[in-house]
Design a protein around this motif. Structure first.
Motif, PDB file in Angstrom:
ATOM      1  N   LEU A 172       0.797  -1.254   0.239  1.00  0.00           N
ATOM      2  CA  LEU A 172       0.469   0.185   0.447  1.00  0.00           C
ATOM      3  C   LEU A 172       0.870   1.368   0.054  1.00  0.00           C
ATOM      4  CD1 LEU A 172      -3.102   0.510   0.255  1.00  0.00           C
ATOM      5  CD2 LEU A 172      -2.254   0.842   2.947  1.00  0.00           C
ATOM      6  N   LEU A 173       0.633   1.989  -0.566  1.00  0.00           N
ATOM      7  CA  LEU A 173       1.432   3.654  -1.410  1.00  0.00           C
ATOM      8  C   LEU A 173       0.914   3.996  -0.231  1.00  0.00           C
ATOM      9  CD1 LEU A 173       3.507   4.660  -2.590  1.00  0.00           C
ATOM     10  CD2 LEU A 173       2.433   5.793  -4.111  1.00  0.00           C
ATOM     11  N   GLU A 174       1.989   4.675   0.766  1.00  0.00           N
ATOM     12  CA  GLU A 174       1.439   5.264   1.854  1.00  0.00           C
ATOM     13  C   GLU A 174       1.258   6.595   1.352  1.00  0.00           C
ATOM     14  OE1 GLU A 174       1.219   4.644   4.420  1.00  0.00           O
ATOM     15  OE2 GLU A 174       0.855   2.327   4.774  1.00  0.00           O
ATOM     16  N   GLY A 175       2.235   7.540   0.351  1.00  0.00           N
ATOM     17  CA  GLY A 175       1.907   9.086  -0.640  1.00  0.00           C
ATOM     18  C   GLY A 175       2.815   9.788   0.306  1.00  0.00           C
ATOM     19  N   CYS A 176       2.053  10.805  -0.021  1.00  0.00           N
ATOM     20  CA  CYS A 176       3.498  12.220   0.789  1.00  0.00           C
ATOM     21  C   CYS A 176       2.830  12.731   1.951  1.00  0.00           C
ATOM     22  CB  CYS A 176       3.857  13.179  -0.530  1.00  0.00           C
ATOM     23  SG  CYS A 176       3.254  13.456  -1.830  1.00  0.00           S
ATOM     24  N   VAL A 177       1.209  13.246   1.285  1.00  0.00           N
ATOM     25  CA  VAL A 177       0.495  14.812   2.158  1.00  0.00           C
ATOM     26  C   VAL A 177      -0.783  13.560   2.296  1.00  0.00           C
ATOM     27  CG1 VAL A 177       1.019  16.605   0.018  1.00  0.00           C
ATOM     28  CG2 VAL A 177      -1.133  15.019  -0.250  1.00  0.00           C
ATOM     29  N   GLN A 178      -0.960  12.401   1.894  1.00  0.00           N
ATOM     30  CA  GLN A 178      -2.012  11.957   2.947  1.00  0.00           C
ATOM     31  C   GLN A 178      -1.539  11.146   4.149  1.00  0.00           C
ATOM     32  OE1 GLN A 178      -5.040  10.194   0.302  1.00  0.00           O
ATOM     33  NE2 GLN A 178      -4.005   7.249   1.459  1.00  0.00           N
ATOM     34  N   PRO A 179      -0.474  10.851   4.536  1.00  0.00           N
ATOM     35  CA  PRO A 179      -0.563  10.772   5.834  1.00  0.00           C
ATOM     36  C   PRO A 179      -0.755  11.749   7.101  1.00  0.00           C
ATOM     37  CG  PRO A 179       1.275   9.907   4.687  1.00  0.00           C
ATOM     38  CD  PRO A 179       0.646  10.925   3.766  1.00  0.00           C
ATOM     39  N   SER A 180      -0.569  13.188   6.334  1.00  0.00           N
ATOM     40  CA  SER A 180      -1.092  14.530   6.994  1.00  0.00           C
ATOM     41  C   SER A 180      -2.340  13.807   7.642  1.00  0.00           C
ATOM     42  CB  SER A 180       0.159  14.830   7.154  1.00  0.00           C
ATOM     43  OG  SER A 180       1.086  14.692   7.246  1.00  0.00           O
ATOM     44  N   LEU A 181      -3.023  14.990   5.777  1.00  0.00           N
ATOM     45  CA  LEU A 181      -4.154  15.917   5.641  1.00  0.00           C
ATOM     46  C   LEU A 181      -5.044  14.569   5.596  1.00  0.00           C
ATOM     47  CD1 LEU A 181      -3.210  17.520   2.455  1.00  0.00           C
ATOM     48  CD2 LEU A 181      -3.760  18.254   4.863  1.00  0.00           C
ATOM     49  N   SER A 182      -4.580  13.229   6.116  1.00  0.00           N
ATOM     50  CA  SER A 182      -6.206  12.154   6.682  1.00  0.00           C
ATOM     51  C   SER A 182      -5.837  10.814   6.116  1.00  0.00           C
ATOM     52  CB  SER A 182      -7.399  12.532   4.840  1.00  0.00           C
ATOM     53  OG  SER A 182      -8.064  11.320   4.515  1.00  0.00           O
ATOM     54  N   PRO A 183      -4.468  11.122   7.592  1.00  0.00           N
ATOM     55  CA  PRO A 183      -3.983   9.400   7.809  1.00  0.00           C
ATOM     56  C   PRO A 183      -5.328   8.299   7.911  1.00  0.00           C
ATOM     57  CG  PRO A 183      -4.673  11.037   9.819  1.00  0.00           C
ATOM     58  CD  PRO A 183      -4.770  11.655   8.793  1.00  0.00           C
ATOM     59  N   ASN A 184      -6.604   8.273   7.979  1.00  0.00           N
ATOM     60  CA  ASN A 184      -7.593   7.216   8.122  1.00  0.00           C
ATOM     61  C   ASN A 184      -7.812   6.753   6.934  1.00  0.00           C
ATOM     62  OD1 ASN A 184      -8.890   5.778  10.235  1.00  0.00           O
ATOM     63  ND2 ASN A 184     -10.931   6.572   8.841  1.00  0.00           N
ATOM     64  N   THR A 185      -7.618   7.143   5.849  1.00  0.00           N
ATOM     65  CA  THR A 185      -7.877   6.760   4.274  1.00  0.00           C
ATOM     66  C   THR A 185      -6.508   5.536   4.563  1.00  0.00           C
ATOM     67  OG1 THR A 185      -8.206   8.683   3.183  1.00  0.00           O
ATOM     68  CG2 THR A 185      -7.500   7.157   2.078  1.00  0.00           C
ATOM     69  N   ASN A 186      -5.492   5.537   4.586  1.00  0.00           N
ATOM     70  CA  ASN A 186      -4.877   4.058   4.248  1.00  0.00           C
ATOM     71  C   ASN A 186      -5.134   3.007   5.169  1.00  0.00           C
ATOM     72  OD1 ASN A 186      -3.570   4.605   1.726  1.00  0.00           O
ATOM     73  ND2 ASN A 186      -1.904   5.472   2.650  1.00  0.00           N
TER      74      ASN A 186
END
Length: 416
Positions: A172-186
């Motif tokens: 699963l790609l964690e990504g760059c901004v998503q871990p901070s902006l929407s951490p519950n997505t992954n």
């Protein structure tokens, strides 16, 4: 389109590719009918046909200046035109080639250079982005409105992820901004996959997909990030990981192109091709799994729909035009019984487009407000999407709340 490249243009690495794409265009103009920037501005040079002509001119040796750069910059790279084109013109590839050549031949104003350099430094770096986001949140009331709206007032939180415990495993790609902006997505994706007997194997070394830098004309840097991700994933791929799951459709579109972008790299071409073959948007994975069976006896789709309320789906351009998965999120949510509204002009871009909402803020706001008007026409309680950029951009208007669709599915199964 008849094209004769200049001697200078023939020396660039992708000259033959650019010429073939230009020759495929019959200049019919169907693309303008679905181009978001042409719809707003009404300028031929702010539509795909006009931009193709500008790229043709620069590759034939005509002078290049700020005007050409401005019109190419205004393109969202939404690829709506590719969906419409009857000739199969690979416009986004031609645009990448043209933008890189314009960048090489025409120096930007200092302010633009600093902005783009800052974006290339911050956006792909998840730890730096997180620190700056925290700092920005602390001084949010003091910031100008245009910047304040881009910073969520409160920090998002993620529920726990399950341990790796199943024979079936995916990356699963964690990504760059998503871990901070929407951490519950992954985290939500990992929980739903776990319920299906699929474990997410961590690969923390894999970060930004490379799209942010690549589309800001730092193409070599973007491809280097792609190589780092391939190296991070390769041991798990050799161990039998069945897919690389992407929860951000923008990342998915780019990872699916690794094989093409690195086809001339002797050290990485075969691995990149394999990575692109394994890349799956989350909805592709769940579409073929028995998700309905996850609900306990006695629970129905109507129960979930009642709890969730009415849902409007914003399908990102990178999902419908790049990955050709338009309608797939809607189909999955309907399978699970959610009550979806109808949305007019669902093919049009919301204006997020990676860093576009920062580099072209006025156009981005117009497109965002038009999109929200269409999404809210059916009176939804929540809007869902499949890309962190779209989610953040639409939420910045402070209107109907926007979430990733997997959070809705996860919450509904948890409460069933």
């Amino acid at each position: 389109m008849q094209t004769t490249l200049s001697e200078e243009a023939r020396s660039i690495a992708r000259a033959d590719e650019a010429e073939a794409i230009l020759r495929a265009c019959v200049h019919c103009g169907f693309c303008n009918a679905t181009c978001p920037t042409y719809q707003v501005l009404g300028n031929e040079l702010d539509g795909p046909r006009g931009r193709i002509y500008l790229i043709k001119q620069l590759l034939e040796g005509k002078p290049v200046g700020a005007t050409t750069q401005t019109h190419l910059d205004r393109c969202l790279t939404c690829r709506n035109c590719e969906t419409t084109c009857p000739s199969g013109v690979r416009y986004h590839t031609l645009l990448d080639i043209g933008r890189a050549e314009v960048e090489r031949r025409s120096e930007r104003p200092v302010k633009e250079r600093l902005l783009r350099a800052g974006l290339r430094r911050v956006v792909p770096n998840s730890s730096l982005f997180a620190k700056l986001l925290t700092a920005g949140r602390a001084v949010r009331p003091l910031l100008p409105g245009s910047l304040r709206r881009k910073i969520p007032a409160s920090a998002a939180r993620a529920l726990p992820r399950p341990p790796v415990r199943h024979a079936r495993r995916v990356l699963l790609l964690e990504g760059c901004v998503q871990p901070s902006l929407s951490p519950n997505t992954n985290a939500a994706a990992a929980r739903v996959l776990d319920r299906l007997g699929i474990s997410v194997k961590p690969a923390r070394e894999a970060g930004c997909c490379g799209a942010a830098e690549y589309h800001l004309n730092a193409q070599d840097a973007g491809l280097q990030r792609a190589r780092r991700n391939i190296d991070a994933w390769w041991p798990a791929i050799e161990a039998g990981a069945e897919a690389i799951v992407l929860t951000a459709s923008g990342c998915g579109a780019f990872v699916k192109e690794y094989g093409d972008l690195l086809r001339d790299d002797a050290a990485y071409s075969a691995k990149a091709r394999r990575v692109s073959e394994l890349a799956r948007d989350l909805v592709e994975v769940l579409a073929v799994e028995p998700v309905e069976a996850l609900q306990p006896p006695g629970s129905t789709g109507k129960d979930r729909a009642h709890r969730a309320g009415r849902i409007a789906v914003h399908c990102p351009c990178t999902l419908q035009h790049a990955q050709k998965l338009g309608g797939s999120v809607e189909a999955l949510l309907r399978r699970l019984g959610f009550d979806l509204t109808e949305t007019a002009d669902g093919h049009l871009c919301c204006g997020s487009a990676g860093t576009y909402s920062i580099t072209e803020p006025q156009l981005a706001r117009t497109l965002r407000d038009n999109k929200l008007d269409a999404l809210e026409a059916g009176g939804p309680d929540t809007i869902v999407t499949a890309n962190i950029g779209c989610q953040t951009h639409l939420n910045g208007a402070g209107r109907t709340p926007v979430r990733h669709w997997i959070e809705l599915v996860d919450a509904s199964l948890a409460s069933s």
